[in-house]
Scaffold this motif. Structure first.
Motif, PDB file in Angstrom:
ATOM      1  N   ALA A 187       0.864  -1.200  -0.017  1.00  0.00           N
ATOM      2  CA  ALA A 187      -0.036   0.013  -0.003  1.00  0.00           C
ATOM      3  C   ALA A 187       0.585   1.232   0.093  1.00  0.00           C
ATOM      4  N   ARG A 188       0.221   2.416  -0.281  1.00  0.00           N
ATOM      5  CA  ARG A 188       1.180   3.661  -0.444  1.00  0.00           C
ATOM      6  C   ARG A 188       2.095   3.904   0.571  1.00  0.00           C
ATOM      7  N   ASP A 232      -4.345   1.552  -8.035  1.00  0.00           N
ATOM      8  CA  ASP A 232      -4.372   2.789  -8.831  1.00  0.00           C
ATOM      9  C   ASP A 232      -3.051   3.093  -9.129  1.00  0.00           C
ATOM     10  N   GLY A 251      -8.399  -4.475  -3.434  1.00  0.00           N
ATOM     11  CA  GLY A 251      -9.873  -4.589  -3.426  1.00  0.00           C
ATOM     12  C   GLY A 251     -10.436  -5.351  -2.422  1.00  0.00           C
ATOM     13  N   GLY A 252     -11.719  -5.146  -2.213  1.00  0.00           N
ATOM     14  CA  GLY A 252     -12.271  -6.235  -1.205  1.00  0.00           C
ATOM     15  C   GLY A 252     -12.325  -5.799   0.215  1.00  0.00           C
ATOM     16  N   HIS A 261      -8.067  10.795  -1.266  1.00  0.00           N
ATOM     17  CA  HIS A 261      -7.878   9.602  -1.366  1.00  0.00           C
ATOM     18  C   HIS A 261      -9.047   8.716  -2.080  1.00  0.00           C
ATOM     19  N   ARG A 286     -11.042   6.447  -1.636  1.00  0.00           N
ATOM     20  CA  ARG A 286     -12.371   5.975  -0.935  1.00  0.00           C
ATOM     21  C   ARG A 286     -13.037   7.231  -0.215  1.00  0.00           C
ATOM     22  N   GLN A 323     -15.182   8.782  -2.755  1.00  0.00           N
ATOM     23  CA  GLN A 323     -16.361   7.978  -2.785  1.00  0.00           C
ATOM     24  C   GLN A 323     -17.562   8.426  -1.688  1.00  0.00           C
TER      25      GLN A 323
HETATM   26  C1  UD1 Z   1      -4.678   1.469   3.816  1.00  0.00           C
HETATM   27  C2  UD1 Z   1      -4.128   1.170   4.899  1.00  0.00           C
HETATM   28  C3  UD1 Z   1      -3.986   2.419   5.843  1.00  0.00           C
HETATM   29  C4  UD1 Z   1      -3.108   3.190   5.190  1.00  0.00           C
HETATM   30  C5  UD1 Z   1      -3.865   3.719   3.746  1.00  0.00           C
HETATM   31  C6  UD1 Z   1      -3.038   4.577   2.926  1.00  0.00           C
HETATM   32  C7  UD1 Z   1      -5.150  -1.115   5.589  1.00  0.00           C
HETATM   33  C8  UD1 Z   1      -5.771  -1.582   6.755  1.00  0.00           C
HETATM   34  N1  UD1 Z   1      -5.164   0.190   5.681  1.00  0.00           N
HETATM   35  O1  UD1 Z   1      -6.060   2.135   3.741  1.00  0.00           O
HETATM   36  O2  UD1 Z   1      -3.380   2.048   6.844  1.00  0.00           O
HETATM   37  O3  UD1 Z   1      -2.986   4.454   5.875  1.00  0.00           O
HETATM   38  O4  UD1 Z   1      -3.892   2.489   3.106  1.00  0.00           O
HETATM   39  O5  UD1 Z   1      -3.643   4.937   1.916  1.00  0.00           O
HETATM   40  O6  UD1 Z   1      -4.291  -1.831   5.057  1.00  0.00           O
HETATM   41  N2  UD1 Z   1      -8.717   2.207  -3.420  1.00  0.00           N
HETATM   42  C9  UD1 Z   1      -8.711   2.275  -4.735  1.00  0.00           C
HETATM   43  N3  UD1 Z   1      -7.589   2.641  -5.389  1.00  0.00           N
HETATM   44  C10 UD1 Z   1      -6.371   2.052  -4.690  1.00  0.00           C
HETATM   45  C11 UD1 Z   1      -6.557   1.780  -3.531  1.00  0.00           C
HETATM   46  C12 UD1 Z   1      -7.791   1.654  -2.667  1.00  0.00           C
HETATM   47  O7  UD1 Z   1      -9.765   2.744  -5.512  1.00  0.00           O
HETATM   48  O8  UD1 Z   1      -5.182   2.126  -5.206  1.00  0.00           O
HETATM   49  C13 UD1 Z   1     -10.295   2.181  -2.600  1.00  0.00           C
HETATM   50  C14 UD1 Z   1     -10.884   1.008  -3.064  1.00  0.00           C
HETATM   51  O9  UD1 Z   1     -12.217   1.207  -3.001  1.00  0.00           O
HETATM   52  C15 UD1 Z   1     -10.572  -0.004  -1.918  1.00  0.00           C
HETATM   53  C16 UD1 Z   1     -10.364   0.941  -1.014  1.00  0.00           C
HETATM   54  O10 UD1 Z   1      -9.925   2.235  -1.354  1.00  0.00           O
HETATM   55  O11 UD1 Z   1     -11.238  -1.134  -1.507  1.00  0.00           O
HETATM   56  C17 UD1 Z   1      -9.706   0.709   0.514  1.00  0.00           C
HETATM   57  O12 UD1 Z   1      -8.479   0.417   0.155  1.00  0.00           O
HETATM   58  P1  UD1 Z   1      -7.524  -0.254   1.027  1.00  0.00           P
HETATM   59  O13 UD1 Z   1      -6.289  -0.792   0.500  1.00  0.00           O
HETATM   60  O14 UD1 Z   1      -8.331  -1.504   1.686  1.00  0.00           O
HETATM   61  O15 UD1 Z   1      -7.572   0.728   2.435  1.00  0.00           O
HETATM   62  P2  UD1 Z   1      -6.984   2.105   2.528  1.00  0.00           P
HETATM   63  O16 UD1 Z   1      -8.043   2.964   3.027  1.00  0.00           O
HETATM   64  O17 UD1 Z   1      -6.342   2.637   1.169  1.00  0.00           O
END
Ligand code: UD1
Length: 365
Positions: free
Chosen positions: A10-11, A43, A67-68, A243, A245, A248
């Motif tokens: 992740a980022r 992304d 995702g998920g 970000h 989400r 959204q």
């Molecule tokens: C995750 C980390 C969080 C961190 C954050 C930084 C966990 C539990 N959380 O949260 O600690 O601070 O990354 O960004 O691992 N999505 C996109 N594109 C992407 C990534 C995510 O559209 O490239 C959207 C999707 O709807 C996805 C949702 O964001 O399902 C959540 O992404 P996820 O990686 O689960 O968690 P973050 O909120 O990004």
């Protein structure tokens, strides 16, 4: 030759892996590594741009597990990573931070009797509703070598029964990367084109980031925060890279921040650094940004009830606000008027954490 798997998903992982790879590459006779991208962030603006800007080599393996729900995402990464770890059998799996990829890969590795190295270990918010807190607790329960960024990390691990000799206080790899990138930015490296569009139009401004589920998934909390940010923007224009989400949720809840808050797409590391390093104030719920602002001495208001990074408050420029609108407005006004909290850079946040980590890994062989 010792073989490592470096896990990034992740980022907030990418900037921690970059300086580690630079350091590991100094020991080609002793250490080999594979970089594994779990695909948690997929992304281009959340992933690819960081590889390019931070000089991270292309991943050796991409697990494509984006995702998920939390369970779904963690499970997908576990299945995919187990296949790879069984094939490749590294000596150590190195995980950073507290994201779902950190959790998934450390569980898999430990069950295959592969040693787990946790970087940024021991942080605790005390808030078990925060998904990252669960990731931290589980990863730290099963790791074999711990690298901590502040004394609180060591204290927590000792209290949880880990032995002193496997805990190393080394400073922060994210700060290694930050200093490296600031130097590049100041040199005007042509490989790092900066648009500076917002900066050229605003002499003074503040920066917002918001993405924690506890802030943006709750319509009332998000509305309260939006109200506070809108009010602050009357005195100081604000810029907000959003970000995916959070975007959204803004649409879903009809959040309106007004004209003086400029919304941007997620920014690359350099574009974003170029913005916040000259901000009057940063308003955030990010973990990493609390630390990065402390490292550069920029005032930071954290829009959360707690922090797992207490040194940023006790020594740095960070102040914890919760989601209390009155408190946020009062603190922001003071900063805008020029009364800022003094801060200093914590011990070992000096750009050499990766050196200490790789030296300790080599010494443990
Ligand atoms: C995750 C980390 C969080 C961190 C954050 C930084 C966990 C539990 N959380 O949260 O600690 O601070 O990354 O960004 O691992 N999505 C996109 N594109 C992407 C990534 C995510 O559209 O490239 C959207 C999707 O709807 C996805 C949702 O964001 O399902 C959540 O992404 P996820 O990686 O689960 O968690 P973050 O909120 O990004």
């Amino acid at each position: 030759m010792t073989h490592l798997h470096l896990i990034a998903g992740a980022r907030p992982n990418f900037m921690k892996i970059a300086p580690l790879i630079r350091e590991i590459q100094k020991y080609p006779e002793q250490i080999s590594y594979s970089l594994i991208h779990t695909g948690q962030h997929y992304d281009s603006a959340m992933s690819d741009v960081f590889f390019k800007e931070l000089g991270i080599p292309d991943p050796d393996e991409h697990l494509d597990c984006g995702g998920g729900s939390h369970g779904e995402q963690t499970a997908k990464i576990m299945v995919a990573y187990e296949n790879l770890a069984l094939k490749d059998r590294p000596d150590f799996v190195v995980v950073v931070g507290d994201v779902n990829s950190t959790l998934a890969c450390s569980i898999v590795a430990k069950k295959l009797n592969i040693k787990v190295v946790h970087i940024e270990a021991g942080l605790r918010s005390g808030d078990r509703e925060m998904p990252e807190e669960i990731n931290r607790l589980v990863t730290d329960a099963i790791s074999d070598l711990y690298f901590v960024t502040e004394e609180a990390g060591r204290d927590h691990l000792l209290r949880e029964g880990q032995s002193e000799d496997i805990i190393h206080y080394v400073g922060h790899v994210m700060v290694d990367n930050l200093f490296f990138q600031v130097a590049k930015l100041e040199k005007g490296d042509e490989l790092v084109p900066i648009s500076s569009d917002y900066k050229s139009k605003h002499e003074k401004y503040g920066v917002i980031t918001l993405h924690r589920p506890s802030n943006v998934d709750e319509p009332e909390t998000f509305q309260d925060l939006a109200e506070a940010l809108k009010k602050i923007s009357k005195d100081l224009p604000l810029v907000f890279p959003v970000h995916p989400r959070t975007r959204q949720k803004m649409e879903e809840f009809g959040i309106d921040l007004g004209e003086r808050v400029t919304l941007l797409d997620p920014q690359g590391y350099m574009e974003f650094l170029n913005l916040w390093k000259d901000a009057v104030v940063v308003l955030t719920d990010s973990g990493g940004l609390q630390e990065e602002t402390t490292a550069l001495g920029i005032p930071c208001l954290t829009l959360r009830e707690n922090t797992e990074r207490p040194v940023t408050v006790s020594e740095g420029t960070n102040q914890l606000m919760g989601v209390d609108v009155v408190k946020i407005l009062a603190a922001a006004s003071k900063i805008i008027e020029g009364t800022t909290k003094e801060g200093k850079c914590p011990k070992f946040w000096d750009g050499k954490a990766s050196e200490r980590i790789v030296a300790a890994i080599l010494a443990s062989l």
